[in-house]
Design a protein around this motif. Structure first.
Motif, PDB file in Angstrom:
ATOM      1  N   HIS A  56       0.828  -1.205   0.000  1.00 12.46           N
ATOM      2  CA  HIS A  56       0.000   0.000   0.000  1.00 12.46           C
ATOM      3  C   HIS A  56       0.864   1.258   0.000  1.00 12.46           C
ATOM      4  O   HIS A  56       0.543   2.242  -0.677  1.00 12.46           O
ATOM      5  CB  HIS A  56      -0.909   0.015   1.231  1.00 12.46           C
ATOM      6  CG  HIS A  56      -2.170  -0.761   1.072  1.00 12.46           C
ATOM      7  ND1 HIS A  56      -3.087  -0.494   0.069  1.00 12.46           N
ATOM      8  CD2 HIS A  56      -2.679  -1.798   1.792  1.00 12.46           C
ATOM      9  CE1 HIS A  56      -4.101  -1.341   0.178  1.00 12.46           C
ATOM     10  NE2 HIS A  56      -3.878  -2.135   1.207  1.00 12.46           N
ATOM     11  N   VAL A  57       1.947   1.249   0.767  1.00 14.71           N
ATOM     12  CA  VAL A  57       2.840   2.407   0.826  1.00 14.71           C
ATOM     13  C   VAL A  57       3.457   2.671  -0.546  1.00 14.71           C
ATOM     14  O   VAL A  57       3.521   3.817  -1.013  1.00 14.71           O
ATOM     15  CB  VAL A  57       3.950   2.186   1.870  1.00 14.71           C
ATOM     16  CG1 VAL A  57       5.038   3.264   1.744  1.00 14.71           C
ATOM     17  CG2 VAL A  57       3.370   2.214   3.279  1.00 14.71           C
ATOM     18  N   ALA A  60       0.860   4.112  -2.834  1.00 17.10           N
ATOM     19  CA  ALA A  60       0.604   5.519  -2.515  1.00 17.10           C
ATOM     20  C   ALA A  60       1.754   6.397  -2.980  1.00 17.10           C
ATOM     21  O   ALA A  60       1.551   7.490  -3.513  1.00 17.10           O
ATOM     22  CB  ALA A  60       0.383   5.680  -1.015  1.00 17.10           C
ATOM     23  N   SER A  65      -2.576   4.517  -5.812  1.00 10.51           N
ATOM     24  CA  SER A  65      -3.721   4.475  -4.914  1.00 10.51           C
ATOM     25  C   SER A  65      -4.728   5.568  -5.238  1.00 10.51           C
ATOM     26  O   SER A  65      -5.882   5.514  -4.807  1.00 10.51           O
ATOM     27  CB  SER A  65      -3.257   4.621  -3.463  1.00 10.51           C
ATOM     28  OG  SER A  65      -2.535   3.486  -3.070  1.00 10.51           O
ATOM     29  N   ALA A  66      -4.287   6.597  -5.993  1.00  9.24           N
ATOM     30  CA  ALA A  66      -5.202   7.676  -6.366  1.00  9.24           C
ATOM     31  C   ALA A  66      -6.370   7.141  -7.183  1.00  9.24           C
ATOM     32  O   ALA A  66      -7.454   7.731  -7.202  1.00  9.24           O
ATOM     33  CB  ALA A  66      -4.450   8.743  -7.162  1.00  9.24           C
ATOM     34  N   ALA A 130      -5.594   1.830   1.658  1.00 12.47           N
ATOM     35  CA  ALA A 130      -4.957   2.530   0.542  1.00 12.47           C
ATOM     36  C   ALA A 130      -5.280   4.022   0.576  1.00 12.47           C
ATOM     37  O   ALA A 130      -4.395   4.875   0.425  1.00 12.47           O
ATOM     38  CB  ALA A 130      -5.407   1.931  -0.786  1.00 12.47           C
ATOM     39  N   ILE A 131      -6.546   4.329   0.796  1.00 11.44           N
ATOM     40  CA  ILE A 131      -6.957   5.732   0.812  1.00 11.44           C
ATOM     41  C   ILE A 131      -6.391   6.446   2.035  1.00 11.44           C
ATOM     42  O   ILE A 131      -6.027   7.621   1.974  1.00 11.44           O
ATOM     43  CB  ILE A 131      -8.491   5.830   0.754  1.00 11.44           C
ATOM     44  CG1 ILE A 131      -8.964   5.340  -0.621  1.00 11.44           C
ATOM     45  CG2 ILE A 131      -8.967   7.254   1.010  1.00 11.44           C
ATOM     46  CD1 ILE A 131     -10.454   5.316  -0.782  1.00 11.44           C
ATOM     47  N   PHE A 133      -3.449   5.851   3.496  1.00  9.33           N
ATOM     48  CA  PHE A 133      -2.066   6.206   3.211  1.00  9.33           C
ATOM     49  C   PHE A 133      -1.993   7.382   2.240  1.00  9.33           C
ATOM     50  O   PHE A 133      -1.149   8.271   2.370  1.00  9.33           O
ATOM     51  CB  PHE A 133      -1.299   5.006   2.640  1.00  9.33           C
ATOM     52  CG  PHE A 133      -0.773   4.068   3.688  1.00  9.33           C
ATOM     53  CD1 PHE A 133       0.157   4.497   4.619  1.00  9.33           C
ATOM     54  CD2 PHE A 133      -1.209   2.756   3.752  1.00  9.33           C
ATOM     55  CE1 PHE A 133       0.653   3.639   5.590  1.00  9.33           C
ATOM     56  CE2 PHE A 133      -0.729   1.890   4.718  1.00  9.33           C
ATOM     57  CZ  PHE A 133       0.208   2.333   5.640  1.00  9.33           C
ATOM     58  N   LEU A 134      -2.903   7.378   1.256  1.00  6.20           N
ATOM     59  CA  LEU A 134      -2.894   8.448   0.264  1.00  6.20           C
ATOM     60  C   LEU A 134      -3.275   9.790   0.892  1.00  6.20           C
ATOM     61  O   LEU A 134      -2.775  10.834   0.498  1.00  6.20           O
ATOM     62  CB  LEU A 134      -3.863   8.107  -0.875  1.00  6.20           C
ATOM     63  CG  LEU A 134      -3.760   8.978  -2.129  1.00  6.20           C
ATOM     64  CD1 LEU A 134      -2.431   8.740  -2.813  1.00  6.20           C
ATOM     65  CD2 LEU A 134      -4.893   8.667  -3.081  1.00  6.20           C
ATOM     66  N   TRP A 149       7.744  11.315  -3.926  1.00  3.89           N
ATOM     67  CA  TRP A 149       7.586   9.865  -3.826  1.00  3.89           C
ATOM     68  C   TRP A 149       8.500   9.271  -2.775  1.00  3.89           C
ATOM     69  O   TRP A 149       8.126   8.330  -2.054  1.00  3.89           O
ATOM     70  CB  TRP A 149       7.825   9.198  -5.190  1.00  3.89           C
ATOM     71  CG  TRP A 149       9.249   9.257  -5.664  1.00  3.89           C
ATOM     72  CD1 TRP A 149       9.805  10.177  -6.489  1.00  3.89           C
ATOM     73  CD2 TRP A 149      10.301   8.336  -5.332  1.00  3.89           C
ATOM     74  NE1 TRP A 149      11.143   9.907  -6.700  1.00  3.89           N
ATOM     75  CE2 TRP A 149      11.461   8.790  -5.997  1.00  3.89           C
ATOM     76  CE3 TRP A 149      10.364   7.195  -4.541  1.00  3.89           C
ATOM     77  CZ2 TRP A 149      12.686   8.117  -5.893  1.00  3.89           C
ATOM     78  CZ3 TRP A 149      11.591   6.528  -4.427  1.00  3.89           C
ATOM     79  CH2 TRP A 149      12.725   6.983  -5.105  1.00  3.89           C
ATOM     80  N   LEU A 152       7.133  10.126   0.718  1.00  2.66           N
ATOM     81  CA  LEU A 152       5.980   9.283   1.004  1.00  2.66           C
ATOM     82  C   LEU A 152       6.420   7.872   1.384  1.00  2.66           C
ATOM     83  O   LEU A 152       5.899   7.282   2.346  1.00  2.66           O
ATOM     84  CB  LEU A 152       5.056   9.231  -0.212  1.00  2.66           C
ATOM     85  CG  LEU A 152       4.306  10.519  -0.557  1.00  2.66           C
ATOM     86  CD1 LEU A 152       3.641  10.387  -1.924  1.00  2.66           C
ATOM     87  CD2 LEU A 152       3.263  10.836   0.503  1.00  2.66           C
ATOM     88  N   GLY A 156       5.889   6.192   5.045  1.00  2.00           N
ATOM     89  CA  GLY A 156       5.083   4.976   5.093  1.00  2.00           C
ATOM     90  C   GLY A 156       5.850   3.828   5.735  1.00  2.00           C
ATOM     91  O   GLY A 156       5.299   3.070   6.543  1.00  2.00           O
TER      92      GLY A 156
END
Length: 211
Positions: A56-57, A60, A65-66, A130-131, A133-134, A149, A152, A156
Motif C-alpha cells: 500500500h505504501v 501511494a 492508490s489515487a 490505501a486511501i 495512506f494516500l 515519492w 511518502l 510509510g
C-alpha cells in the motif's frame, strides 16, 4: 534531502503510534490468530499484514492508490472483494468443529505460510487502508526535502517500523493464552466461533463502508 524539523518528527511519530494502537481488521486478525494458535501464528499474521501495508505504501508513493480515491467503481470492486474474503474466512471458522478451520487435529495449528498469505490479502483488500495512506502521508511531505515519492515511501515505511515496536509485545502476551486453548478442545471450539463471528462482522462492516 529528507531534512525535517523536530516538530515534524514529533507530530508524525505521535500520529503513527496512535494509528497503530487503534483497533481495526488488521489488529483483530493478528490477535485472533495469536490467541487461537500461539505466537508463531501471530507473527505469521503480522508479517502478512506488514507485507500488505508495504505494498500500500509503494502504491501511494507512486500515485496508483489515487485510482481508488478517484474511481467509485474501483473502490467498490476492491471493497466487495475484501468483504467477501473476510466473510469467507469467518464462515470457515464457524464451520470448524474445533479441529478444522483455524485449528487442525491434536493442536496442530494452521501452517504459518497460509496465515501469512491471509494477512497479506486482508491488508491489500481493504481500500480504506490505501486511501488512508494516500490521505495521511502527503501531510508530511515538506517542500525542498526531496522528491515527493521518496518522502511518502520513507514516512510509510516508518509507520510500519513503529508497528514493529507495538505489535510483537501484544503477540507475546496473547501467546500465553494459546497454550490453554490448545489443551482444551471445547475452549478452542468456542474461540473458533468467536473468531469466525468477528471476521464475518468485519466483512459486513467493510461492505457497508463508503468513501
Amino acid at each position: 534531502m529528507l531534512d525535517y524539523s523536530l516538530a515534524h518528527w514529533v507530530a508524525f511519530l505521535t500520529a503513527a503510534v496512535l494509528l497503530n494502537l487503534s483497533p481495526g481488521p488488521d489488529m483483530a486478525f493478528i490477535l485472533g490468530h495469536t490467541i487461537k494458535s500461539g505466537t508463531r501464528a501471530g507473527f505469521s499474521a503480522v508479517f502478512g499484514i506488514w507485507t500488505g501495508a508495504c505494498i500500500h505504501v509503494l502504491l501511494a508513493a507512486f500515485g496508483l492508490s489515487a485510482i481508488l480515491a478517484a474511481s467509485a467503481l474501483a473502490f467498490s470492486a476492491v471493497k466487495w472483494i475484501g468483504a467477501i474474503y473476510l466473510v469467507w474466512l469467518g464462515i470457515q471458522a464457524l464451520r470448524s468443529g474445533g479441529e478444522g478451520g483455524f485449528v487442525k487435529a491434536a493442536g496442530e495449528t494452521m501452517h504459518w505460510s497460509r496465515i501469512y498469505r491471509q494477512g497479506v490479502l486482508v491488508s491489500l483488500l481493504n481500500p480504506k487502508v490505501a486511501i488512508f495512506f494516500l490521505a495521511f502521508l502527503p501531510q508530511f511531505v515538506v517542500e525542498g526535502a526531496g522528491p515527493a515519492w521518496l518522502q511518502l515511501a520513507v514516512h510509510g515505511a516508518l509507520i510500519i517500523a513503529v508497528a514493529a515496536f507495538i505489535e510483537p509485545p501484544l503477540i507475546l502476551a496473547g501467546g500465553r493464552l494459546a497454550d490453554l486453548f490448545k489443551r482444551n478442545r471445547k475452549i478452542g471450539l468456542w474461540l473458533d466461533r468467536g473468531l469466525g463471528t468477528l471476521f464475518v462482522a468485519l466483512g459486513v462492516r467493510l461492505a457497508l463502508t463508503t468513501r
